[in-house]
Each structure stands twice: as C-alpha cells, then as structure tokens.
Scaffold this motif. Structure first.
Motif, PDB file in Angstrom:
ATOM      1  N   GLN A 166       7.542   1.570   3.914  1.00 20.76           N
ATOM      2  CA  GLN A 166       7.189   0.524   3.788  1.00 20.76           C
ATOM      3  C   GLN A 166       8.831   0.847   5.422  1.00 20.76           C
ATOM      4  OE1 GLN A 166       7.252  -3.122   2.109  1.00 20.76           O
ATOM      5  NE2 GLN A 166       9.832  -3.207   1.803  1.00 20.76           N
ATOM      6  N   GLN A 167       9.591   0.889   5.146  1.00 24.39           N
ATOM      7  CA  GLN A 167      10.508   2.056   5.911  1.00 24.39           C
ATOM      8  C   GLN A 167       9.984   2.227   7.313  1.00 24.39           C
ATOM      9  OE1 GLN A 167      13.460   4.201   3.990  1.00 24.39           O
ATOM     10  NE2 GLN A 167      13.882   2.682   2.628  1.00 24.39           N
ATOM     11  N   GLN A 168       8.854   2.861   7.513  1.00 24.74           N
ATOM     12  CA  GLN A 168       7.957   3.842   8.843  1.00 24.74           C
ATOM     13  C   GLN A 168       7.338   2.266   9.330  1.00 24.74           C
ATOM     14  OE1 GLN A 168       5.518   6.401   6.740  1.00 24.74           O
ATOM     15  NE2 GLN A 168       7.737   8.063   7.812  1.00 24.74           N
ATOM     16  N   GLY A 169       7.168   0.758   8.372  1.00 22.80           N
ATOM     17  CA  GLY A 169       6.566  -0.322   9.844  1.00 22.80           C
ATOM     18  C   GLY A 169       4.554  -0.123   8.910  1.00 22.80           C
ATOM     19  N   ARG A 170       4.902   0.355   7.500  1.00 24.39           N
ATOM     20  CA  ARG A 170       3.266   0.479   6.823  1.00 24.39           C
ATOM     21  C   ARG A 170       3.739  -0.910   6.473  1.00 24.39           C
ATOM     22  NH1 ARG A 170      -0.299   3.220   9.166  1.00 24.39           N
ATOM     23  NH2 ARG A 170       0.502   5.561   9.417  1.00 24.39           N
ATOM     24  N   GLU A 171       2.173  -1.921   6.175  1.00 29.51           N
ATOM     25  CA  GLU A 171       2.124  -2.825   5.062  1.00 29.51           C
ATOM     26  C   GLU A 171       2.388  -2.415   4.399  1.00 29.51           C
ATOM     27  OE1 GLU A 171       1.767  -7.182   4.290  1.00 29.51           O
ATOM     28  OE2 GLU A 171       2.339  -5.976   6.296  1.00 29.51           O
ATOM     29  N   ILE A 172       2.905  -2.288   2.905  1.00 29.90           N
ATOM     30  CA  ILE A 172       3.141  -1.281   1.647  1.00 29.90           C
ATOM     31  C   ILE A 172       3.225  -2.784   0.221  1.00 29.90           C
ATOM     32  CG2 ILE A 172       4.302  -0.129   0.115  1.00 29.90           C
ATOM     33  CD1 ILE A 172       3.048   0.841   2.376  1.00 29.90           C
ATOM     34  N   TRP A 173       1.935  -3.091  -0.314  1.00 26.37           N
ATOM     35  CA  TRP A 173       2.658  -4.650  -1.234  1.00 26.37           C
ATOM     36  C   TRP A 173       1.760  -3.052  -2.718  1.00 26.37           C
ATOM     37  CZ3 TRP A 173       2.422  -9.182  -1.473  1.00 26.37           C
ATOM     38  CH2 TRP A 173       2.423 -10.239  -0.530  1.00 26.37           C
ATOM     39  N   LEU A 174       3.004  -3.528  -3.689  1.00 21.40           N
ATOM     40  CA  LEU A 174       3.010  -3.390  -4.724  1.00 21.40           C
ATOM     41  C   LEU A 174       1.804  -4.555  -5.769  1.00 21.40           C
ATOM     42  CD1 LEU A 174       3.704  -0.906  -7.067  1.00 21.40           C
ATOM     43  CD2 LEU A 174       5.734  -2.588  -8.162  1.00 21.40           C
ATOM     44  N   GLU A 175       0.709  -3.833  -6.370  1.00 22.95           N
ATOM     45  CA  GLU A 175       0.518  -5.407  -7.385  1.00 22.95           C
ATOM     46  C   GLU A 175       0.485  -4.694  -8.530  1.00 22.95           C
ATOM     47  OE1 GLU A 175      -3.560  -6.302  -5.597  1.00 22.95           O
ATOM     48  OE2 GLU A 175      -2.683  -5.685  -3.802  1.00 22.95           O
ATOM     49  N   LEU A 176       1.449  -5.415  -9.059  1.00 21.12           N
ATOM     50  CA  LEU A 176       1.148  -5.417 -11.007  1.00 21.12           C
ATOM     51  C   LEU A 176       0.175  -5.977 -11.727  1.00 21.12           C
ATOM     52  CD1 LEU A 176       4.349  -5.266 -11.088  1.00 21.12           C
ATOM     53  CD2 LEU A 176       3.616  -3.513 -10.602  1.00 21.12           C
ATOM     54  N   VAL A 182      -1.158  -0.830  -3.989  1.00 23.29           N
ATOM     55  CA  VAL A 182      -1.199   0.060  -4.768  1.00 23.29           C
ATOM     56  C   VAL A 182      -1.086  -0.493  -5.866  1.00 23.29           C
ATOM     57  CG1 VAL A 182      -0.017   2.033  -5.826  1.00 23.29           C
ATOM     58  CG2 VAL A 182       0.072   0.943  -2.927  1.00 23.29           C
ATOM     59  N   GLY A 183      -3.027  -0.935  -6.703  1.00 19.50           N
ATOM     60  CA  GLY A 183      -2.879  -1.706  -7.814  1.00 19.50           C
ATOM     61  C   GLY A 183      -2.108  -0.422  -9.330  1.00 19.50           C
ATOM     62  N   THR A 184      -1.018  -1.087  -9.891  1.00 15.37           N
ATOM     63  CA  THR A 184      -0.886   0.055 -11.061  1.00 15.37           C
ATOM     64  C   THR A 184      -0.448  -1.100 -12.502  1.00 15.37           C
ATOM     65  OG1 THR A 184       0.705   1.119 -11.816  1.00 15.37           O
ATOM     66  CG2 THR A 184       1.511  -0.635 -10.961  1.00 15.37           C
ATOM     67  N   ARG A 185       0.203  -1.140 -13.561  1.00 16.09           N
ATOM     68  CA  ARG A 185       0.800  -1.543 -15.057  1.00 16.09           C
ATOM     69  C   ARG A 185       2.541  -1.446 -14.455  1.00 16.09           C
ATOM     70  NH1 ARG A 185      -2.115  -0.812 -19.536  1.00 16.09           N
ATOM     71  NH2 ARG A 185      -0.101  -0.756 -20.489  1.00 16.09           N
TER      72      ARG A 185
END
Length: 308
Positions: A134-144, A115-118
C-alpha cells in the motif's frame, strides 16, 4: 436500475478515484483453511463448500496464468485488482505469500490486491507485507470473513473464532493504514433483521471501510445441506433477503463502501434458495426498496449522495 445512486458501491468508488473502470479478477491460490486441516477443526464452517464460489480446476494454473485467463474473459475494463478469494488467502508462510502476491502485482495493468481471509489468520508479518504494498501506491484491501458479530452464531456455524478475533485483526490493520472490507452473511440460522442490524452497528464501530453482503447459500457438501434436506433449515425468500439487506445498507454510514450487496451461486452445487442462481432480480427489488425507504445511511439521518 442505478443502485449506485443509492449505495456507495465499490465499482463506482473505484471509478471515481481512478477515472476508469477497475475489474476484480478472482484467483485460487491453492490455500487451505485452519478450520478444515485440523488446526482449529475439521469440516469447516457449516455453510461452506468452496466450490460454490471458486473453480477448483484453476488452482492447477499459476497466478499469472489465472490472471491472463481472467483478463481475456473481461472486455469492459483495462485495469484490474487481483482478488485472492478461495479459502484463507493469508494462511501460509510470509515468504510464500510474498511470492504469490508479487506474481499478481507484476502483471500489467494490475492496480492492487484484495486478500480474503479469516480474522484469526492475519499475523502482524502479513499485515506488514500488505502495508508495504500500500505504501508503494497499490490499492490494497484486507477482506475479513466475519459473517456475524454474535459469538453464539459463530459457534453455531462452527466458525472457529469469536468477534474479539475480528476486532483485534481490524485494529491491527487500521494501525497500519490498511483498508478493511467485512464479509457478512444474511440468513444465518436464528438470525433475523434485528441481529443483522446489530452486526452492522458493531462492525461499523470497529472502523471497517467496506462491507460485503451475501445471502446464505445452502450448498451441496456442507453441513447445512444435511439440515436443509431433513427439513430443519429454511432458506430466506428473495423478499426477506432484500428487506434485511436493504435495512442493513440504510443503517450503514455513507462513507462505508459496499463491495457487494448480494451474491449468486451455481447449480448443481447450489441447493437453495433458487433465486440465488442470479443477481439481477435481487438488485432490481433492492433498488425499488431503497428508492421507497431511503438510500444508504438514511436510517442514521445521513443519506448517501452520489458524487458529482
């Protein structure tokens, strides 16, 4: 050319952890930006014209329709990450974001979200939502999208936030166990190698998990395009970019994952530099430079070693 032997790349990191290639599918969520809609300002950042990296026509399609079309374009992977790229992909009510993110996650063979954001658009409620996935086992990236750690540069490019906003967002994300990828631009006005190395040092100190490097693109429709046409702004040469970016890589600890070490843009939106129309020339030159001077982390005395 095997740059993944010299740099901890995102593609190889995913391959090592999942045992197969994972491909990012870019999405347009029809988001806007507080630096464009008048909340913070109008006109956006001086370098920005989102058409240089996102097809505006795709926002007429639903998220699942976009993903289906993107999957048909990619034959070399069977599992995917949904990448909300354009504008500010957390800039909406949480209920709306939840609906959009979950539409993507429900698509077959989707392992997670990028997820791309400011940095100034990630309220706790959004971080909690991403942490839940993420706790459900998903690959999650916060893109700042930081671009630079120097407040004077952020003001010069009309970014609309300071470095403190970034450190605050990273701290709150890390508190929830979220992985953060920091976007940085090489070649911003009045920034040379020293400033770029200082930025790397500062973002590493915040605990960023990943870095994405972009050469400065001068694109039609941006404020910088006017300065470039008037001869007040010079674009980096390919050799200059490679040297600065490679030294940034050499000064980055080996555990930090590089999601990207260069980027391209399309004409006619791209005005300069010409070499940004493609990536392979840059990659070949960067591979050569790193082989000569040392791999990721070598400037810190901790050279990257490709996992066996």
């Amino acid at each position: 050319m095997q740059i993944h032997l010299l740099v901890n790349t995102f593609g190889q990191d995913l391959l090592h952890r999942y045992g197969e290639k994972i491909h990012k599918l870019t999405l347009h969520g029809a988001f806007t930006c507080p630096n464009r809609d008048g909340t913070l300002g109008k006109g956006g950042c001086t370098f920005c014209n989102v058409a240089s990296f996102a097809d505006e026509n795709t926002q007429q399609l639903s998220i699942s329709e976009q993903l289906s079309a993107r999957k048909d374009e990619v034959a070399r992977a069977r599992r995917y990450l949904a990448y909300f790229q354009a504008y500010t992909s957390t800039y909406a009510e949480v209920a709306y974001l939840k609906k959009m993110y979950e539409e993507a996650l429900q698509v077959a063979d989707m392992v997670g979200l990028c997820v791309g954001t400011r940095p100034d658009c990630v309220p706790d409620a959004v971080l909690d939502l991403l942490s839940h996935y993420q706790q459900q086992g998903r690959e999650i990236w916060l893109e700042l999208g930081l671009q630079s750690a120097h407040d004077e540069t952020l003001k010069r490019i009309n970014r609309g936030h300071d470095f403190r906003a970034y450190t605050d967002a990273v701290a709150r994300a890390k508190k929830r166990g979220l992985k953060v990828c920091t976007h940085l631009i090489v070649g911003l006005p009045k920034e040379g190698q020293e400033a770029c190395l200082s930025t790397v040092e500062k973002v590493v100190a915040t605990g960023t998990d990943g870095i994405k490097l972009h050469p400065l693109h001068i694109v039609d429709g941006s404020t910088m395009a006017k300065a470039w046409r008037a001869g007040r702004l010079n674009a980096l040469t390919q050799t200059e970019y490679v040297e600065i970016a490679a030294e940034m890589i050499r000064h980055t600890p080996p555990e930090v994952v590089f999601h990207r070490v260069t980027a391209s843009a399309r004409r006619p939106t791209l005005l300069a530099p010409d070499w940004c129309e493609g990536r392979w020339g840059v990659m070949i030159e960067m591979d050569r430079y790193l082989k000569q001077h040392g791999s990721q982390g070598s400037a810190l005395g901790r050279p990257f070693q490709f996992p066996s």
